[in-house]
Design a protein around this motif. Sequence first.
Motif, PDB file in Angstrom:
ATOM      1  N   LEU A   8      15.656 -15.083 -14.469  1.00 41.75           N
ATOM      2  CA  LEU A   8      15.597 -14.882 -13.370  1.00 41.75           C
ATOM      3  C   LEU A   8      14.851 -15.069 -12.200  1.00 41.75           C
ATOM      4  O   LEU A   8      14.148 -14.111 -12.293  1.00 41.75           O
ATOM      5  CB  LEU A   8      17.008 -13.416 -13.040  1.00 41.75           C
ATOM      6  N   VAL A   9      13.895 -15.986 -11.731  1.00 41.77           N
ATOM      7  CA  VAL A   9      12.967 -15.955 -10.080  1.00 41.77           C
ATOM      8  C   VAL A   9      13.821 -16.427  -9.082  1.00 41.77           C
ATOM      9  O   VAL A   9      14.431 -16.748  -8.979  1.00 41.77           O
ATOM     10  CB  VAL A   9      12.890 -17.351 -10.920  1.00 41.77           C
ATOM     11  N   ILE A  10      13.350 -15.464  -8.067  1.00 42.88           N
ATOM     12  CA  ILE A  10      13.580 -15.344  -7.156  1.00 42.88           C
ATOM     13  C   ILE A  10      12.544 -16.123  -6.012  1.00 42.88           C
ATOM     14  O   ILE A  10      11.567 -15.155  -6.154  1.00 42.88           O
ATOM     15  CB  ILE A  10      14.241 -13.802  -6.203  1.00 42.88           C
ATOM     16  N   LEU A  15       4.906 -20.476  -2.387  1.00 45.56           N
ATOM     17  CA  LEU A  15       3.954 -21.580  -3.315  1.00 45.56           C
ATOM     18  C   LEU A  15       3.709 -21.266  -4.898  1.00 45.56           C
ATOM     19  O   LEU A  15       3.580 -21.606  -5.819  1.00 45.56           O
ATOM     20  CB  LEU A  15       2.754 -20.954  -2.404  1.00 45.56           C
ATOM     21  N   ILE A  16       3.707 -19.406  -5.106  1.00 42.96           N
ATOM     22  CA  ILE A  16       4.164 -19.357  -6.016  1.00 42.96           C
ATOM     23  C   ILE A  16       5.077 -19.570  -7.274  1.00 42.96           C
ATOM     24  O   ILE A  16       4.943 -20.009  -8.677  1.00 42.96           O
ATOM     25  CB  ILE A  16       3.605 -17.699  -6.496  1.00 42.96           C
ATOM     26  N   GLY A  17       6.220 -19.388  -7.343  1.00 45.54           N
ATOM     27  CA  GLY A  17       7.694 -19.613  -7.136  1.00 45.54           C
ATOM     28  C   GLY A  17       7.370 -21.190  -7.979  1.00 45.54           C
ATOM     29  O   GLY A  17       7.986 -21.253  -9.306  1.00 45.54           O
ATOM     30  N   GLN A  18       6.926 -21.703  -6.827  1.00 44.87           N
ATOM     31  CA  GLN A  18       7.344 -23.098  -7.914  1.00 44.87           C
ATOM     32  C   GLN A  18       6.170 -23.522  -8.631  1.00 44.87           C
ATOM     33  O   GLN A  18       6.755 -24.137  -9.855  1.00 44.87           O
ATOM     34  CB  GLN A  18       6.099 -23.748  -6.939  1.00 44.87           C
ATOM     35  N   ALA A  19       5.318 -22.899  -8.661  1.00 45.41           N
ATOM     36  CA  ALA A  19       4.200 -22.482 -10.301  1.00 45.41           C
ATOM     37  C   ALA A  19       4.751 -22.281 -11.399  1.00 45.41           C
ATOM     38  O   ALA A  19       4.505 -22.920 -12.408  1.00 45.41           O
ATOM     39  CB  ALA A  19       2.709 -22.688  -9.134  1.00 45.41           C
ATOM     40  N   LEU A  20       5.314 -21.245 -10.895  1.00 41.71           N
ATOM     41  CA  LEU A  20       5.938 -20.338 -11.671  1.00 41.71           C
ATOM     42  C   LEU A  20       6.882 -21.176 -12.483  1.00 41.71           C
ATOM     43  O   LEU A  20       7.358 -20.841 -14.040  1.00 41.71           O
ATOM     44  CB  LEU A  20       6.326 -19.123 -11.521  1.00 41.71           C
ATOM     45  N   ILE A  21       7.725 -21.513 -12.061  1.00 46.57           N
ATOM     46  CA  ILE A  21       8.875 -22.710 -12.556  1.00 46.57           C
ATOM     47  C   ILE A  21       8.586 -23.327 -13.902  1.00 46.57           C
ATOM     48  O   ILE A  21       8.419 -23.805 -14.814  1.00 46.57           O
ATOM     49  CB  ILE A  21       9.769 -22.923 -11.209  1.00 46.57           C
ATOM     50  N   LYS A  22       7.767 -24.180 -13.230  1.00 45.75           N
ATOM     51  CA  LYS A  22       6.799 -24.845 -14.176  1.00 45.75           C
ATOM     52  C   LYS A  22       6.053 -24.805 -15.816  1.00 45.75           C
ATOM     53  O   LYS A  22       6.035 -25.261 -16.866  1.00 45.75           O
ATOM     54  CB  LYS A  22       5.228 -25.920 -13.228  1.00 45.75           C
ATOM     55  N   LEU A 153      -4.179 -19.164  -1.872  1.00 44.16           N
ATOM     56  CA  LEU A 153      -4.972 -20.782  -1.919  1.00 44.16           C
ATOM     57  C   LEU A 153      -3.527 -21.868  -2.402  1.00 44.16           C
ATOM     58  O   LEU A 153      -2.945 -21.285  -3.493  1.00 44.16           O
ATOM     59  CB  LEU A 153      -5.680 -20.819  -2.242  1.00 44.16           C
ATOM     60  N   GLY A 154      -3.355 -22.699  -2.042  1.00 46.07           N
ATOM     61  CA  GLY A 154      -2.467 -23.827  -2.400  1.00 46.07           C
ATOM     62  C   GLY A 154      -1.602 -24.608  -1.711  1.00 46.07           C
ATOM     63  O   GLY A 154      -1.950 -24.497   0.139  1.00 46.07           O
ATOM     64  N   GLU A 155      -1.598 -25.660  -1.576  1.00 51.61           N
ATOM     65  CA  GLU A 155      -0.840 -26.752  -1.511  1.00 51.61           C
ATOM     66  C   GLU A 155       1.095 -26.385   0.021  1.00 51.61           C
ATOM     67  O   GLU A 155       1.660 -26.305  -1.329  1.00 51.61           O
ATOM     68  CB  GLU A 155      -0.387 -27.668  -1.285  1.00 51.61           C
ATOM     69  N   ARG A 156       1.311 -25.413   0.448  1.00 52.72           N
ATOM     70  CA  ARG A 156       2.357 -25.035   1.057  1.00 52.72           C
ATOM     71  C   ARG A 156       3.466 -26.003   1.533  1.00 52.72           C
ATOM     72  O   ARG A 156       2.837 -27.038   2.315  1.00 52.72           O
ATOM     73  CB  ARG A 156       2.093 -24.057   1.873  1.00 52.72           C
ATOM     74  N   LYS A 157       4.276 -25.540   1.756  1.00 52.93           N
ATOM     75  CA  LYS A 157       5.521 -26.668   2.285  1.00 52.93           C
ATOM     76  C   LYS A 157       5.397 -26.584   3.810  1.00 52.93           C
ATOM     77  O   LYS A 157       5.662 -27.860   4.328  1.00 52.93           O
ATOM     78  CB  LYS A 157       7.058 -26.315   1.210  1.00 52.93           C
ATOM     79  N   GLU A 158       5.357 -25.532   3.794  1.00 49.58           N
ATOM     80  CA  GLU A 158       5.032 -25.181   5.362  1.00 49.58           C
ATOM     81  C   GLU A 158       3.803 -24.725   5.877  1.00 49.58           C
ATOM     82  O   GLU A 158       3.038 -24.128   5.178  1.00 49.58           O
ATOM     83  CB  GLU A 158       5.696 -24.266   5.496  1.00 49.58           C
ATOM     84  N   GLY A 189      -2.098 -19.866  -5.751  1.00 48.20           N
ATOM     85  CA  GLY A 189      -0.911 -19.424  -6.623  1.00 48.20           C
ATOM     86  C   GLY A 189      -0.375 -19.875  -7.659  1.00 48.20           C
ATOM     87  O   GLY A 189      -0.436 -19.164  -8.625  1.00 48.20           O
ATOM     88  N   GLU A 190      -1.444 -20.628  -8.272  1.00 46.00           N
ATOM     89  CA  GLU A 190      -0.898 -21.014  -9.315  1.00 46.00           C
ATOM     90  C   GLU A 190      -1.327 -19.964 -10.730  1.00 46.00           C
ATOM     91  O   GLU A 190      -1.066 -19.483 -11.190  1.00 46.00           O
ATOM     92  CB  GLU A 190      -2.214 -22.406 -10.165  1.00 46.00           C
TER      93      GLU A 190
END
Length: 224
Positions: A8-10, A15-22, A153-158, A189-190
């Motif tokens: 389960l991912v919250i 930034l971290i969440g997107q990398a985590l799902i991948k 570090l990393g590209e955020r949506k915001e 973040g990755e």
Amino acid sequence: MTSFRKALVIGATGLIGQALIKQLNESGAYQEIHLFVRKPLEISYPHVNSHIVDFDSLEKSNYPHVDDVFCCLGTTMKKAKSKDAFKKVDYYYPLMIARGALAKGAKQFLVVSAIGANVNSTFFYSRVKGELERDLIELGYPHIHIFRPSLLLGERKELRIGEKLGEYGVKLLGPLLRGRWSNYQAIEGEAVAAAMVQAALTEDEEKVKVYESCQMNKWWNNVN
């Protein structure tokens, strides 16, 4: 750890969440990846199930049966606009989800905290993070993993202007951050996501483990 796990991912949109799902998908270890989100997401990865939930009524949510809970949830004081709103996102939401998932049989809770987290800190941000760590440990999970990254570090949506300025400064000072200062080095973040996946899939008898930026950076550099 057994193969074909459920997660389960919250905080999947961060930034971290997107990398985590991948990375959870690429690990091959998870047959189901559940997300708690506020609104529908365009997810192209296999094995991912999004659950639309009301974060202000988490006690009423239908929690899936999972092995591991990954919490990457967090906001900023600027975005939250008040201390109460900040604490709701960074403390109450993670704690409520941890309770709900534990009741459904979750065995591990992996949470992104922050460098300097301390219940006795004079800084509100650090104190809230410390309170969350303390209260998560008291829930009784078989395993709690706490990740304390420095500047991410990393590209955020915001766009976060303050963090961008800090990023430039930390990059310049990076070579000087050695020894006891090494945990203040900025981290991708990755790299945090990779450390979370590795920790979840590593057999360990310790109930509580804390991971600082220095350790996570070393792991990341070893696989890249």
